[in-house]
Enzyme design. Structure first.
Site, PDB file in Angstrom:
ATOM      1  N   ARG A 201      -1.322   5.173   7.124  1.00  0.00           N
ATOM      2  CA  ARG A 201      -1.520   4.074   6.177  1.00  0.00           C
ATOM      3  C   ARG A 201      -2.511   4.537   5.123  1.00  0.00           C
ATOM      4  O   ARG A 201      -3.641   4.910   5.453  1.00  0.00           O
ATOM      5  CB  ARG A 201      -2.072   2.844   6.904  1.00  0.00           C
ATOM      6  CG  ARG A 201      -1.252   2.428   8.152  1.00  0.00           C
ATOM      7  CD  ARG A 201      -0.122   1.511   7.765  1.00  0.00           C
ATOM      8  NE  ARG A 201       0.847   1.316   8.830  1.00  0.00           N
ATOM      9  CZ  ARG A 201       1.067   0.163   9.454  1.00  0.00           C
ATOM     10  NH1 ARG A 201       0.349  -0.899   9.142  1.00  0.00           N
ATOM     11  NH2 ARG A 201       2.011   0.072  10.370  1.00  0.00           N
ATOM     12  N   GLU A 203      -3.960   2.798   2.803  1.00  0.00           N
ATOM     13  CA  GLU A 203      -4.898   1.806   2.254  1.00  0.00           C
ATOM     14  C   GLU A 203      -6.330   2.325   2.326  1.00  0.00           C
ATOM     15  O   GLU A 203      -6.684   3.031   3.265  1.00  0.00           O
ATOM     16  CB  GLU A 203      -4.831   0.489   3.056  1.00  0.00           C
ATOM     17  CG  GLU A 203      -3.593  -0.326   2.752  1.00  0.00           C
ATOM     18  CD  GLU A 203      -2.718  -0.459   3.961  1.00  0.00           C
ATOM     19  OE1 GLU A 203      -2.805   0.423   4.856  1.00  0.00           O
ATOM     20  OE2 GLU A 203      -1.934  -1.425   4.014  1.00  0.00           O
ATOM     21  N   ARG A 209     -11.959  -1.107  12.342  1.00  0.00           N
ATOM     22  CA  ARG A 209     -10.719  -1.190  13.136  1.00  0.00           C
ATOM     23  C   ARG A 209      -9.502  -0.615  12.416  1.00  0.00           C
ATOM     24  O   ARG A 209      -8.373  -0.788  12.864  1.00  0.00           O
ATOM     25  CB  ARG A 209     -10.460  -2.634  13.557  1.00  0.00           C
ATOM     26  CG  ARG A 209     -10.199  -3.555  12.406  1.00  0.00           C
ATOM     27  CD  ARG A 209     -10.346  -5.019  12.814  1.00  0.00           C
ATOM     28  NE  ARG A 209     -10.647  -5.788  11.636  1.00  0.00           N
ATOM     29  CZ  ARG A 209      -9.723  -6.318  10.832  1.00  0.00           C
ATOM     30  NH1 ARG A 209      -8.463  -6.222  11.138  1.00  0.00           N
ATOM     31  NH2 ARG A 209     -10.051  -6.961   9.742  1.00  0.00           N
ATOM     32  N   HIS A 210      -9.733   0.029  11.270  1.00  0.00           N
ATOM     33  CA  HIS A 210      -8.636   0.688  10.555  1.00  0.00           C
ATOM     34  C   HIS A 210      -8.906   2.175  10.423  1.00  0.00           C
ATOM     35  O   HIS A 210     -10.025   2.573  10.084  1.00  0.00           O
ATOM     36  CB  HIS A 210      -8.473   0.132   9.141  1.00  0.00           C
ATOM     37  CG  HIS A 210      -7.933  -1.254   9.082  1.00  0.00           C
ATOM     38  ND1 HIS A 210      -8.738  -2.355   8.937  1.00  0.00           N
ATOM     39  CD2 HIS A 210      -6.655  -1.721   9.141  1.00  0.00           C
ATOM     40  CE1 HIS A 210      -7.979  -3.445   8.914  1.00  0.00           C
ATOM     41  NE2 HIS A 210      -6.719  -3.102   9.038  1.00  0.00           N
ATOM     42  N   GLU A 342      -6.350  -8.231  15.654  1.00  0.00           N
ATOM     43  CA  GLU A 342      -4.914  -8.095  15.924  1.00  0.00           C
ATOM     44  C   GLU A 342      -4.634  -6.806  16.686  1.00  0.00           C
ATOM     45  O   GLU A 342      -5.167  -5.751  16.353  1.00  0.00           O
ATOM     46  CB  GLU A 342      -4.166  -8.074  14.575  1.00  0.00           C
ATOM     47  CG  GLU A 342      -2.671  -7.835  14.729  1.00  0.00           C
ATOM     48  CD  GLU A 342      -1.976  -7.593  13.372  1.00  0.00           C
ATOM     49  OE1 GLU A 342      -2.319  -8.269  12.384  1.00  0.00           O
ATOM     50  OE2 GLU A 342      -1.082  -6.726  13.340  1.00  0.00           O
ATOM     51  N   SER A 345       2.079  -6.517  16.161  1.00  0.00           N
ATOM     52  CA  SER A 345       2.945  -7.430  15.422  1.00  0.00           C
ATOM     53  C   SER A 345       4.370  -7.176  15.866  1.00  0.00           C
ATOM     54  O   SER A 345       4.749  -6.024  16.105  1.00  0.00           O
ATOM     55  CB  SER A 345       2.870  -7.173  13.913  1.00  0.00           C
ATOM     56  OG  SER A 345       1.657  -7.648  13.398  1.00  0.00           O
ATOM     57  N   ARG A 393      -6.498   0.406  19.041  1.00  0.00           N
ATOM     58  CA  ARG A 393      -7.094  -0.929  19.165  1.00  0.00           C
ATOM     59  C   ARG A 393      -7.001  -1.448  20.601  1.00  0.00           C
ATOM     60  O   ARG A 393      -7.907  -2.146  21.071  1.00  0.00           O
ATOM     61  CB  ARG A 393      -6.396  -1.903  18.214  1.00  0.00           C
ATOM     62  CG  ARG A 393      -6.740  -1.620  16.773  1.00  0.00           C
ATOM     63  CD  ARG A 393      -6.355  -2.780  15.908  1.00  0.00           C
ATOM     64  NE  ARG A 393      -6.500  -2.422  14.497  1.00  0.00           N
ATOM     65  CZ  ARG A 393      -6.097  -3.204  13.508  1.00  0.00           C
ATOM     66  NH1 ARG A 393      -5.528  -4.369  13.782  1.00  0.00           N
ATOM     67  NH2 ARG A 393      -6.262  -2.825  12.270  1.00  0.00           N
TER      68      ARG A 393
HETATM   69  P1  ATP Z   1      -4.059  -5.402  10.069  1.00  0.00           P
HETATM   70  O1  ATP Z   1      -3.626  -6.729   9.505  1.00  0.00           O
HETATM   71  O2  ATP Z   1      -5.032  -5.519  11.192  1.00  0.00           O
HETATM   72  O3  ATP Z   1      -4.480  -4.409   9.017  1.00  0.00           O
HETATM   73  P2  ATP Z   1      -1.256  -4.806  10.093  1.00  0.00           P
HETATM   74  O4  ATP Z   1      -0.695  -6.161  10.306  1.00  0.00           O
HETATM   75  O5  ATP Z   1      -1.284  -4.219   8.729  1.00  0.00           O
HETATM   76  O6  ATP Z   1      -2.738  -4.745  10.731  1.00  0.00           O
HETATM   77  P3  ATP Z   1       1.017  -3.721  11.442  1.00  0.00           P
HETATM   78  O7  ATP Z   1       1.756  -3.126  10.316  1.00  0.00           O
HETATM   79  O8  ATP Z   1       1.430  -5.061  11.960  1.00  0.00           O
HETATM   80  O9  ATP Z   1      -0.537  -3.761  11.052  1.00  0.00           O
HETATM   81  O10 ATP Z   1       0.962  -2.632  12.595  1.00  0.00           O
HETATM   82  C1  ATP Z   1       1.084  -2.938  13.985  1.00  0.00           C
HETATM   83  C2  ATP Z   1      -0.190  -2.605  14.742  1.00  0.00           C
HETATM   84  O11 ATP Z   1      -0.588  -1.264  14.495  1.00  0.00           O
HETATM   85  C3  ATP Z   1      -1.385  -3.440  14.307  1.00  0.00           C
HETATM   86  O12 ATP Z   1      -1.399  -4.678  14.980  1.00  0.00           O
HETATM   87  C4  ATP Z   1      -2.538  -2.560  14.723  1.00  0.00           C
HETATM   88  O13 ATP Z   1      -2.824  -2.679  16.113  1.00  0.00           O
HETATM   89  C5  ATP Z   1      -2.001  -1.168  14.470  1.00  0.00           C
HETATM   90  N1  ATP Z   1      -2.440  -0.699  13.148  1.00  0.00           N
HETATM   91  C6  ATP Z   1      -1.857  -0.922  11.969  1.00  0.00           C
HETATM   92  N2  ATP Z   1      -2.522  -0.354  10.963  1.00  0.00           N
HETATM   93  C7  ATP Z   1      -3.582   0.266  11.523  1.00  0.00           C
HETATM   94  C8  ATP Z   1      -4.665   1.040  11.003  1.00  0.00           C
HETATM   95  N3  ATP Z   1      -4.762   1.300   9.707  1.00  0.00           N
HETATM   96  N4  ATP Z   1      -5.574   1.526  11.880  1.00  0.00           N
HETATM   97  C9  ATP Z   1      -5.468   1.272  13.196  1.00  0.00           C
HETATM   98  N5  ATP Z   1      -4.467   0.554  13.748  1.00  0.00           N
HETATM   99  C10 ATP Z   1      -3.538   0.047  12.934  1.00  0.00           C
HETATM  100 MG    MG Z   2       0.500  -6.915  11.727  1.00  0.00          MG
END
Ligand code: ATP
Ligand code: MG
Length: 419
Positions: A201, A203, A209-210, A342, A345, A393
């Site tokens: 990702r 971003e 937590r990211h 979270e 998803s 996580r």
């Molecule tokens: P958040 O809203 O917390 O940034 P997200 O909704 O963008 O997460 P999803 O695309 O739904 O993330 O990805 C599914 C799961 O993968 C998330 O619930 C999280 O546990 C994990 N995840 C996603 N992006 C990241 C990240 N940048 N770092 C760590 N874990 C991640």
């Molecule tokens: Mg999500």
């Protein structure tokens, strides 16, 4: 054991030189071993060499085992020889004995040495067992483990920032999720697939937590809806906690963690319920908004254990999310929440080719760019559902760790690309 001659190898963890007697404490991943040299009995050259060893050097010691109440594991070794396998430089970049704390950047800069610390090792032994529990659980449920490409031509969801890379003379990206590929595998008739792999990702996160590279546990299953895969997910989380609490007693103790296995079933709040809870707590958030970090925490504190938020507004979920048949403002989707954040998803997915094309367009993307994916929906695609669960996580919340960087060997964030 007492009286045996043994050969051991390890890192010199500590040297306690009391003049007439010198203790070397060796360390390996299993624990500590005391080597005791008494000046009057030990060969003088050996005694001298032993007391002058640099901490963290790797040595091979041959000697006789003796029972010793004071030693870390009830035994000591009286050495006959000590061979230097690799001498450590001095001073060390950081302390290994945990007597001196170090900040996260110092620790990550010298991660190889930070990982020698008992508590850091314990985290990764637990992570290993947690992922073993995940694999065992999914294999028992007859998921076929797959590996999908991490180098891809198109964005999964648009919007989300991607890392572009040069692929010969074309532009390519690091994949943000195996979503499209695991869905294609449903058309392939694999029924149930799982994958544990990296997601990328781009971003510019700056949170605890990211990360920009994370590990995701993904499943996709045919002839299931969102409720079916939620039940799989909660049982999986439950089993991981149970397995770790049984298999990792010494590691949990080293970390001072008392694990409580979450009770099944997890609570289910609809998005509207969760919104009401957040609003009651004074958060200004309107129907159709995503929960911000603070509102998410407020709901989490109110619930106090793992829970699901279901039935999200369709327009804030990705195009592949199935609308609810009775009210298309809502979707057949869910997030799995730990009170702190979270974890996962998921949703039932759109399996109708025409609806999917339409949803891609409504979300502002060009369906033609998704032809490799859409093609799989035109020749027999079963209804299906799935989720993505963040492995990092899962581990950090299980252990009550504040910073995701503490549960990833070599984390990648905006500032860190090395080691
Ligand atoms: P958040 O809203 O917390 O940034 P997200 O909704 O963008 O997460 P999803 O695309 O739904 O993330 O990805 C599914 C799961 O993968 C998330 O619930 C999280 O546990 C994990 N995840 C996603 N992006 C990241 C990240 N940048 N770092 C760590 N874990 C991640
Ligand atoms: Mg999500």
């Amino acid at each position: 054991m007492g009286g045996d001659t043994v050969t051991v190898t390890g890192w010199v963890h500590e040297i306690r030189d009391l003049g007439g007697i010198c203790f070397l404490v060796l360390r390996d991943r299993e624990g500590f071993m005391q080597v005791t040299m008494v000046k009057k009995k030990t060969d003088p050259d050996l005694f001298d060499m032993g007391r002058r060893l640099n901490r963290e050097s790797v040595v091979l010691v041959t000697g006789v085992v003796k029972e010793a109440n004071q030693a870390p594991n009830g035994y000591e070794i009286i050495p006959e020889s000590v061979n230097m396998l690799s001498e450590a430089e001095s001073p060390l970049p950081m302390d290994v004995t945990e007597k001196v704390g170090a900040d996260i950047d110092t620790r990550l800069d010298s991660r190889f040495i930070d990982l020698r610390r008992r508590t850091t090792l314990a985290v990764f032994v637990i992570r290993n067992h947690a992922l073993k529990a995940v694999r065992d659980f999914l294999a028992n449920e007859e998921f076929i483990d797959i590996q999908t490409p991490k180098v891809v031509a198109a964005a999964t969801e648009g919007g989300t920032a991607l890392f572009p890379i040069t692929y010969f003379n074309r532009e390519a990206f690091l994949n943000q999720s195996p979503q499209l590929y695991k869905q294609i595998m449903m058309s392939a008739g694999f029924d149930r697939v799982s994958e544990i792999g990296s997601i990328f990702r781009a971003e510019e996160h700056d949170t605890l937590r990211h990360l920009n590279e994370a590990t995701s546990i993904d499943i996709e299953a045919s002839f299931m809806d969102h409720s079916d895969v939620m039940r799989i997910l909660e049982r999986l989380v439950h089993d991981v906690y149970e397995y770790v609490s049984r298999q990792c007693v010494p590691q949990l103790e080293a970390l001072g963690v008392e694990l409580t296995v979450p009770k099944l079933p997890f609570r289910r709040l609809t998005y509207d319920d969760a919104l009401a809870v957040a609003q009651q707590q004074g958060h200004e958030i309107e129907w159709g908004d995503d929960f911000g970090t603070v509102a998410e925490r407020a709901v989490g504190n109110a619930v106090g254990e793992h829970y699901f938020i279901t039935d999200w507004p369709l327009h804030i979920k990705p195009y592949y999310t199935h609308p609810r048949e009775d009210d298309s403002r809502y979707s057949k989707s869910f997030d799995l929440m730990h009170p702190r954040m979270e974890l996962a998803s998921g949703s039932q997915r759109v399996h109708s080719h025409s609806l999917l094309r339409q949803r891609i367009a409504v979300c502002g993307l060009d369906p033609d760019g998704f032809e490799f994916y859409l093609k799989a929906f035109r020749y027999g695609m079963p209804p299906h559902a799935g989720w993505g669960l963040g492995a990092d996580r899962l581990v950090m919340t299980m252990l009550g760790v504040e910073n995701i960087r503490d549960v990833v060997l070599f984390p990648r964030d905006r500032k860190r690309l090395s080691p």
